[in-house]
Design a protein around this motif. Structure first.
Motif, PDB file in Angstrom:
ATOM      1  N   TYR A  43       0.850  -1.185   0.000  1.00  0.00           N
ATOM      2  CA  TYR A  43       0.000   0.000   0.000  1.00  0.00           C
ATOM      3  C   TYR A  43       0.887   1.237   0.000  1.00  0.00           C
ATOM      4  O   TYR A  43       1.946   1.259   0.635  1.00  0.00           O
ATOM      5  N   THR A  44       0.445   2.258  -0.725  1.00  0.00           N
ATOM      6  CA  THR A  44       1.153   3.533  -0.735  1.00  0.00           C
ATOM      7  C   THR A  44       1.154   4.110   0.680  1.00  0.00           C
ATOM      8  O   THR A  44       0.353   3.704   1.528  1.00  0.00           O
ATOM      9  N   PRO A  45       2.048   5.064   0.935  1.00  0.00           N
ATOM     10  CA  PRO A  45       2.110   5.642   2.291  1.00  0.00           C
ATOM     11  C   PRO A  45       0.775   6.168   2.808  1.00  0.00           C
ATOM     12  O   PRO A  45       0.494   6.060   4.005  1.00  0.00           O
ATOM     13  N   ASP A  46      -0.067   6.686   1.925  1.00  0.00           N
ATOM     14  CA  ASP A  46      -1.368   7.186   2.384  1.00  0.00           C
ATOM     15  C   ASP A  46      -2.438   6.098   2.451  1.00  0.00           C
ATOM     16  O   ASP A  46      -3.562   6.356   2.866  1.00  0.00           O
ATOM     17  N   GLY A  47      -2.096   4.865   2.044  1.00  0.00           N
ATOM     18  CA  GLY A  47      -3.006   3.735   2.131  1.00  0.00           C
ATOM     19  C   GLY A  47      -4.092   3.693   1.079  1.00  0.00           C
ATOM     20  O   GLY A  47      -4.952   2.821   1.107  1.00  0.00           O
ATOM     21  N   SER A  48      -4.071   4.611   0.132  1.00  0.00           N
ATOM     22  CA  SER A  48      -5.159   4.700  -0.839  1.00  0.00           C
ATOM     23  C   SER A  48      -5.000   3.795  -2.057  1.00  0.00           C
ATOM     24  O   SER A  48      -5.965   3.564  -2.774  1.00  0.00           O
ATOM     25  N   THR A  49      -3.797   3.295  -2.287  1.00  0.00           N
ATOM     26  CA  THR A  49      -3.522   2.563  -3.522  1.00  0.00           C
ATOM     27  C   THR A  49      -2.767   1.277  -3.237  1.00  0.00           C
ATOM     28  O   THR A  49      -1.802   1.265  -2.473  1.00  0.00           O
ATOM     29  N   LEU A  50      -3.229   0.187  -3.872  1.00  0.00           N
ATOM     30  CA  LEU A  50      -2.491  -1.071  -3.849  1.00  0.00           C
ATOM     31  C   LEU A  50      -1.511  -1.029  -5.015  1.00  0.00           C
ATOM     32  O   LEU A  50      -1.909  -0.788  -6.160  1.00  0.00           O
ATOM     33  N   VAL A  51      -0.247  -1.248  -4.716  1.00  0.00           N
ATOM     34  CA  VAL A  51       0.790  -1.194  -5.735  1.00  0.00           C
ATOM     35  C   VAL A  51       1.326  -2.602  -5.963  1.00  0.00           C
ATOM     36  O   VAL A  51       1.759  -3.278  -5.028  1.00  0.00           O
ATOM     37  N   VAL A  52       1.266  -3.031  -7.223  1.00  0.00           N
ATOM     38  CA  VAL A  52       1.886  -4.283  -7.645  1.00  0.00           C
ATOM     39  C   VAL A  52       3.277  -3.901  -8.131  1.00  0.00           C
ATOM     40  O   VAL A  52       3.416  -3.120  -9.074  1.00  0.00           O
ATOM     41  N   VAL A  53       4.300  -4.436  -7.467  1.00  0.00           N
ATOM     42  CA  VAL A  53       5.677  -4.064  -7.786  1.00  0.00           C
ATOM     43  C   VAL A  53       6.387  -5.252  -8.423  1.00  0.00           C
ATOM     44  O   VAL A  53       6.527  -6.305  -7.792  1.00  0.00           O
ATOM     45  N   GLU A  54       6.814  -5.079  -9.648  1.00  0.00           N
ATOM     46  CA  GLU A  54       7.640  -6.071 -10.331  1.00  0.00           C
ATOM     47  C   GLU A  54       9.087  -5.652 -10.146  1.00  0.00           C
ATOM     48  O   GLU A  54       9.457  -4.509 -10.435  1.00  0.00           O
ATOM     49  N   VAL A  55       9.903  -6.564  -9.625  1.00  0.00           N
ATOM     50  CA  VAL A  55      11.306  -6.264  -9.356  1.00  0.00           C
ATOM     51  C   VAL A  55      12.166  -6.963 -10.400  1.00  0.00           C
ATOM     52  O   VAL A  55      12.014  -8.162 -10.632  1.00  0.00           O
ATOM     53  N   LYS A  56      13.039  -6.202 -11.024  1.00  0.00           N
ATOM     54  CA  LYS A  56      13.984  -6.748 -11.997  1.00  0.00           C
ATOM     55  C   LYS A  56      15.384  -6.431 -11.512  1.00  0.00           C
ATOM     56  O   LYS A  56      15.720  -5.277 -11.268  1.00  0.00           O
ATOM     57  N   THR A  57      16.189  -7.477 -11.375  1.00  0.00           N
ATOM     58  CA  THR A  57      17.533  -7.325 -10.825  1.00  0.00           C
ATOM     59  C   THR A  57      18.555  -7.867 -11.814  1.00  0.00           C
ATOM     60  O   THR A  57      18.358  -8.940 -12.390  1.00  0.00           O
ATOM     61  N   ARG A  58      19.626  -7.127 -11.988  1.00  0.00           N
ATOM     62  CA  ARG A  58      20.736  -7.546 -12.858  1.00  0.00           C
ATOM     63  C   ARG A  58      22.044  -7.231 -12.143  1.00  0.00           C
ATOM     64  O   ARG A  58      22.109  -6.348 -11.294  1.00  0.00           O
ATOM     65  N   THR A  59      23.092  -7.965 -12.515  1.00  0.00           N
ATOM     66  CA  THR A  59      24.402  -7.694 -11.930  1.00  0.00           C
ATOM     67  C   THR A  59      25.099  -6.540 -12.628  1.00  0.00           C
ATOM     68  O   THR A  59      25.967  -5.892 -12.056  1.00  0.00           O
ATOM     69  N   GLY A  60      24.735  -6.288 -13.870  1.00  0.00           N
ATOM     70  CA  GLY A  60      25.347  -5.198 -14.623  1.00  0.00           C
ATOM     71  C   GLY A  60      24.405  -4.713 -15.697  1.00  0.00           C
ATOM     72  O   GLY A  60      23.425  -5.376 -16.026  1.00  0.00           O
ATOM     73  N   GLY A  61      24.709  -3.548 -16.254  1.00  0.00           N
ATOM     74  CA  GLY A  61      23.827  -2.962 -17.245  1.00  0.00           C
ATOM     75  C   GLY A  61      24.322  -3.091 -18.668  1.00  0.00           C
ATOM     76  O   GLY A  61      23.900  -2.342 -19.527  1.00  0.00           O
ATOM     77  N   LYS A  62      25.206  -4.054 -18.935  1.00  0.00           N
ATOM     78  CA  LYS A  62      25.801  -4.078 -20.277  1.00  0.00           C
ATOM     79  C   LYS A  62      24.921  -4.724 -21.328  1.00  0.00           C
ATOM     80  O   LYS A  62      25.177  -4.573 -22.500  1.00  0.00           O
ATOM     81  N   TYR A  63      23.894  -5.459 -20.932  1.00  0.00           N
ATOM     82  CA  TYR A  63      23.026  -6.081 -21.924  1.00  0.00           C
ATOM     83  C   TYR A  63      21.698  -5.346 -21.997  1.00  0.00           C
ATOM     84  O   TYR A  63      21.524  -4.423 -22.752  1.00  0.00           O
ATOM     85  N   GLN A  64      20.769  -5.732 -21.188  1.00  0.00           N
ATOM     86  CA  GLN A  64      19.441  -5.156 -21.184  1.00  0.00           C
ATOM     87  C   GLN A  64      19.204  -4.525 -19.817  1.00  0.00           C
ATOM     88  O   GLN A  64      19.552  -5.106 -18.794  1.00  0.00           O
ATOM     89  N   GLN A  65      18.643  -3.343 -19.804  1.00  0.00           N
ATOM     90  CA  GLN A  65      18.294  -2.738 -18.531  1.00  0.00           C
ATOM     91  C   GLN A  65      17.209  -3.591 -17.883  1.00  0.00           C
ATOM     92  O   GLN A  65      16.340  -4.126 -18.574  1.00  0.00           O
TER      93      GLN A  65
END
Length: 125
Positions: A43-65
């Motif tokens: 939930y956002t800090p004000d509690g008004s919105t449900l946020v679906v968060v997709e997390v993308k993690t890479r070790t480096g940025g040399k290929y695809q962000q």
């Protein structure tokens, strides 16, 4: 656990630390609907919105962000899973889809970018 799974778990943990520091309330992690999953639900800090968060993690940025890995197909799957979550949990809030992009390793976050309202699933369904 495979090395890429370890990196993904670390990235999700870092995203949770970031979101909590910004005042978000984490309500679920790794929610599954068959093969589809939602990384973080908050939930956002004000509690008004449900946020679906997709997390993308890479070790480096040399290929695809990392955020470039959120393809229209992935967006569609996120929207389907989020719809099921909202119905199952009877959520009566606004819904937003964010992407958190992390570049680094388990020893150091090199960059973290929070893309709020990253996409509108109504435009891709």
């Amino acid at each position: 656990m495979a090395e890429h799974n370890d990196l993904g778990k670390w990235g999700e943990d870092e995203a949770v630390f970031y979101l909590e520091d910004k005042g978000y309330t984490i309500i679920d992690r790794d929610w599954r609907l068959g093969r589809r999953d939602l990384d973080i639900l908050a939930y956002t800090p004000d509690g008004s919105t449900l946020v679906v968060v997709e997390v993308k993690t890479r070790t480096g940025g040399k290929y695809q962000q990392p955020e470039e890995a959120v393809t229209p197909s992935k967006m569609r799957n996120l929207a389907i899973a989020a719809n099921a979550y909202v119905k199952e949990c009877q959520v009566d809030k606004e819904l937003r889809f964010d992407v958190i992009s992390i570049v680094g390793s388990e020893h150091q976050v090199k960059s973290l970018q929070h893309l709020k309202d990253a996409f509108n699933p109504m435009l891709i369904l």
